[in-house]
Design a protein around this motif. Structure first.
Motif, PDB file in Angstrom:
ATOM      1  N   ILE A 136     -22.643   6.393 -16.740  1.00 42.15           N
ATOM      2  CA  ILE A 136     -23.696   6.191 -15.751  1.00 42.15           C
ATOM      3  C   ILE A 136     -24.440   7.502 -15.531  1.00 42.15           C
ATOM      4  CG2 ILE A 136     -22.619   4.242 -14.572  1.00 42.15           C
ATOM      5  CD1 ILE A 136     -21.678   6.137 -12.419  1.00 42.15           C
ATOM      6  N   SER A 172     -19.006   0.621 -11.730  1.00 41.92           N
ATOM      7  CA  SER A 172     -20.062   0.710 -12.741  1.00 41.92           C
ATOM      8  C   SER A 172     -19.641   1.596 -13.907  1.00 41.92           C
ATOM      9  CB  SER A 172     -21.341   1.265 -12.127  1.00 41.92           C
ATOM     10  OG  SER A 172     -21.836   0.388 -11.154  1.00 41.92           O
ATOM     11  N   HIS A 217     -19.535  -0.001 -17.554  1.00 39.79           N
ATOM     12  CA  HIS A 217     -20.576   0.446 -18.485  1.00 39.79           C
ATOM     13  C   HIS A 217     -20.171   1.668 -19.299  1.00 39.79           C
ATOM     14  CE1 HIS A 217     -23.288  -2.439 -16.734  1.00 39.79           C
ATOM     15  NE2 HIS A 217     -23.031  -1.960 -15.529  1.00 39.79           N
ATOM     16  N   ALA A 256     -13.991  -5.222 -12.857  1.00 39.55           N
ATOM     17  CA  ALA A 256     -13.744  -3.816 -13.173  1.00 39.55           C
ATOM     18  C   ALA A 256     -12.246  -3.544 -13.276  1.00 39.55           C
ATOM     19  CB  ALA A 256     -14.373  -2.920 -12.114  1.00 39.55           C
ATOM     20  N   ASN A 314     -13.538  -5.026  -7.074  1.00 45.81           N
ATOM     21  CA  ASN A 314     -14.281  -5.707  -8.124  1.00 45.81           C
ATOM     22  C   ASN A 314     -13.269  -6.151  -9.173  1.00 45.81           C
ATOM     23  OD1 ASN A 314     -15.873  -6.484 -10.295  1.00 45.81           O
ATOM     24  ND2 ASN A 314     -17.386  -4.855  -9.948  1.00 45.81           N
ATOM     25  N   ASN A 344     -18.475   1.456  -5.704  1.00 44.61           N
ATOM     26  CA  ASN A 344     -19.470   0.834  -6.581  1.00 44.61           C
ATOM     27  C   ASN A 344     -19.728   1.679  -7.824  1.00 44.61           C
ATOM     28  OD1 ASN A 344     -19.831  -1.380  -4.928  1.00 44.61           O
ATOM     29  ND2 ASN A 344     -21.432  -0.383  -3.728  1.00 44.61           N
ATOM     30  N   MET A 345     -19.808   2.985  -7.657  1.00 48.54           N
ATOM     31  CA  MET A 345     -20.039   3.855  -8.807  1.00 48.54           C
ATOM     32  C   MET A 345     -18.853   3.823  -9.764  1.00 48.54           C
ATOM     33  SD  MET A 345     -21.965   7.112  -7.090  1.00 48.54           S
ATOM     34  CE  MET A 345     -22.028   8.033  -8.598  1.00 48.54           C
TER      35      MET A 345
END
Length: 166
Positions: free
Chosen positions: A34, A27, A31, A75, A72, A23-24
């Motif tokens: 983070i 992200s 993005h 991603a 994902n 998940n990190m």
């Protein structure tokens, strides 16, 4: 005993750790930056940099391998389209960790982890230094002021001599 166990377990079971890092990483790719703790950022760097290296070769097999880690599809598509284009020539070191200080609640070390080629502030700061001109010396300015001062002295001397003659 934890002999020859190199990576940080982060106080979690393996399934929880894998899900958290997945998940990190997703992200981070979506993005580009983070905010997390330093320990998690170092673990994430070991997790995501091989995936970015795999993204340089845009093949179906590499996409499947990376999808197995990230789970994902947004991603994965962002990684292979945008990120791989920017880091194509870079041999490694795709992430940067910027330490921020300690968190108020539990005094944990906090940091930003970001993709290197996406920080516009650091990219713009590095370009003007490359175009920097050589430094000017003070001698030229000093000699110019000395000559003007000498000319002023001569003009005042001439004016005093002419006044004294009259």
């Amino acid at each position: 005993m934890r002999h020859r166990k190199k990576f940080n377990h982060l106080g979690r079971k393996s399934s929880h750790r894998k899900a958290m890092l997945s998940n990190m990483a997703a992200s981070l790719i979506l993005h580009k930056r983070i905010k997390t703790t330093v320990a998690k950022a170092k673990a994430l760097r070991m997790y995501v940099e091989p995936l970015i290296t795999k993204s340089k070769d845009d093949s179906t097999q590499q996409r499947r391998i990376v999808f197995g880690y990230l789970n994902n599809k947004f991603a994965v598509s962002e990684l292979f389209r945008e990120v791989a284009g920017k880091v194509g020539e870079r041999p490694g070191g795709y992430t940067r960790i910027l330490k921020l200080g300690n968190r108020l609640g539990d005094n944990a070390e906090m940091c930003y982890i970001e993709l290197v080629d996406y920080n516009e502030n650091m990219l713009s700061a590095s370009k003007p230094q490359a175009d920097k001109k050589s430094r000017r010396t003070r001698r030229k300015k000093a000699t110019a002021t000395t000559e003007s001062a000498a000319a002023d002295v001569e003009s005042t001397e001439n004016s005093t001599e002419s006044e004294s003659k009259e």
